[in-house]
Design an enzyme around this catalytic site. Sequence first.
Site, PDB file in Angstrom:
ATOM      1  N   LYS A   1     181.981  41.879  55.261  1.00 55.40           N
ATOM      2  CA  LYS A   1     180.968  41.694  56.318  1.00 55.40           C
ATOM      3  C   LYS A   1     181.018  40.289  56.893  1.00 55.40           C
ATOM      4  CE  LYS A   1     175.891  41.148  56.486  1.00 55.40           C
ATOM      5  NZ  LYS A   1     175.787  39.678  56.367  1.00 55.40           N
ATOM      6  N   ASN A   2     181.169  39.301  56.033  1.00 60.35           N
ATOM      7  CA  ASN A   2     181.104  37.910  56.478  1.00 60.35           C
ATOM      8  C   ASN A   2     182.380  37.457  57.186  1.00 60.35           C
ATOM      9  OD1 ASN A   2     178.492  37.555  55.547  1.00 60.35           O
ATOM     10  ND2 ASN A   2     179.180  37.002  53.492  1.00 60.35           N
TER      11      ASN A   2
ATOM     12  N   ARG B   1     171.297  37.690  62.131  1.00 63.37           N
ATOM     13  CA  ARG B   1     171.788  36.361  61.808  1.00 63.37           C
ATOM     14  C   ARG B   1     173.220  36.155  62.301  1.00 63.37           C
ATOM     15  NH1 ARG B   1     170.007  31.235  60.695  1.00 63.37           N
ATOM     16  NH2 ARG B   1     171.754  30.059  59.848  1.00 63.37           N
TER      17      ARG B   1
ATOM     18  N   ASP C   1     168.215  37.880  56.813  1.00 64.52           N
ATOM     19  CA  ASP C   1     167.483  37.999  55.553  1.00 64.52           C
ATOM     20  C   ASP C   1     166.307  37.040  55.489  1.00 64.52           C
ATOM     21  OD1 ASP C   1     169.112  39.952  54.453  1.00 64.52           O
ATOM     22  OD2 ASP C   1     170.533  38.499  53.669  1.00 64.52           O
TER      23      ASP C   1
ATOM     24  N   ASP D   1     175.482  34.423  47.365  1.00 68.77           N
ATOM     25  CA  ASP D   1     175.116  35.823  47.584  1.00 68.77           C
ATOM     26  C   ASP D   1     175.299  36.690  46.345  1.00 68.77           C
ATOM     27  OD1 ASP D   1     174.306  35.402  50.150  1.00 68.77           O
ATOM     28  OD2 ASP D   1     176.098  36.202  51.107  1.00 68.77           O
TER      29      ASP D   1
ATOM     30  N   LEU E   1     170.569  27.255  47.177  1.00 69.09           N
ATOM     31  CA  LEU E   1     170.652  27.277  48.629  1.00 69.09           C
ATOM     32  C   LEU E   1     169.352  27.673  49.317  1.00 69.09           C
ATOM     33  CD1 LEU E   1     172.799  26.688  50.739  1.00 69.09           C
ATOM     34  CD2 LEU E   1     173.441  29.106  50.696  1.00 69.09           C
TER      35      LEU E   1
END
Length: 434
Positions: A24-25, A96, A120, A320, A342
């Site tokens: 996804k990223n 995002r 998120d 994540d 984070l």
Amino acid sequence: MSSSYFKIIGKNPLNGTVVPQGNKNEALPLLGALLLWEGDVILDNLPEIADVLKLMEVLRQIGVEITALDSKGSYLFQKKNPVKSDLPYELCSQLRGAVTLAGPILARTGRVFLPKPGGDKIGRRRMDTHLLALEALGAKIEVFPDGYMITADRLVGKDILLDEASVTATENAVMAAVYAEGLTTIRNAASEPHVQGLCRFLIAAGAKIEGVGTNHLTITGVSSLQSPAGGLRHRIGSDYLEIGSFISLAAVTGGEIHITDVNLEDIRMIRMVYSRLGIEVRPTENGILVPSDQKMEIIPDYHGATPKIDDAPWPGFPADMTSVALVTATQCKGTVLIHEKLFESRLFFVDNIIAMGAQIILCDPHRAIVIGANRLYGQRVASPDIRAGMAMIIAALCAEGQSEIHNIVQIDRGFESIDTRLRSLGAQIERVSD
């Protein structure tokens, strides 16, 4: 918006073979990067998840024609009209990933209004690093209550030190720098596999980028990018975060899962952390095997000190993965400190896991102590974000009795047909509409 929820009955070992979805990223910035030139682009292994599909709709609305090809996850992108500078506010404010459009559209058109991005709810997600990097290249930033107007008559290469190793800020800076005059140096750059994938994609179109895979990137600006003859085709790598989640699912349910299409380099730190929880993974010819005979016992530090799992920029443990690691630790004998550095709200989901029977002490917004192993019991919970949603699925699948997971629209944003794929491994999971 769908009000569906997952109904899960736990205590069934998961067994079988699973193919991880595309990263996804990596997919999201590639969708922005293809705006940098006019040629046709084919992307393979695109995960058909809510965030990617929404960003594809944004591209359609700003002038990109998209055609699904015969192979699942393969799409042709054609830019037959000039790219529009104005992004659709309603879509981008939910997403995002829309932030990765700022760099390429600015580089192409000299102007972009970026709505305040959604995503998120895991704490403040600052835009400063993005804006400071673009400003260093010559952009002017105007801040409005609902977004940012970014303009530039011309972009000029600079020596940029990012104030944090932000993945998406690195991606934005790289995409803008491709068309900046002269040499751009990006220090403290993120170097995750998806950043590397973006750089390789741009290099294939003629970008001049050096230092890929390091935290020191140099980009020599070019006047144009071009697809190779016949168009540019790029395959998105496997999602190593999903691979890490399937490792946990096998271990906590006592099953045996073969995960194919795995780049072992991408999961070295994930494997190292799992080994400290008593979970071992065996490489195979085309992936990894998570065997059923796991120790599930936390290895203390020397002199018996309590070990710590903490996230860090690549090649450290991915932020994540902290939610998944925390739930996994509840099924392992021993004590471990989870330190999520984070986001200040990432760990707030643990109240749901405590309600299921876990022994977790939330020390502060960033640290939690997990004391295992715990017997979990089914509960009704709601997912606040993508990664917590997967962690809740893992908890429910190893819990006794029935669980309901609500707000699964968050899970669908990051995991493609996760209920269908889990059922293929023997999970009792059902998508129920209210």
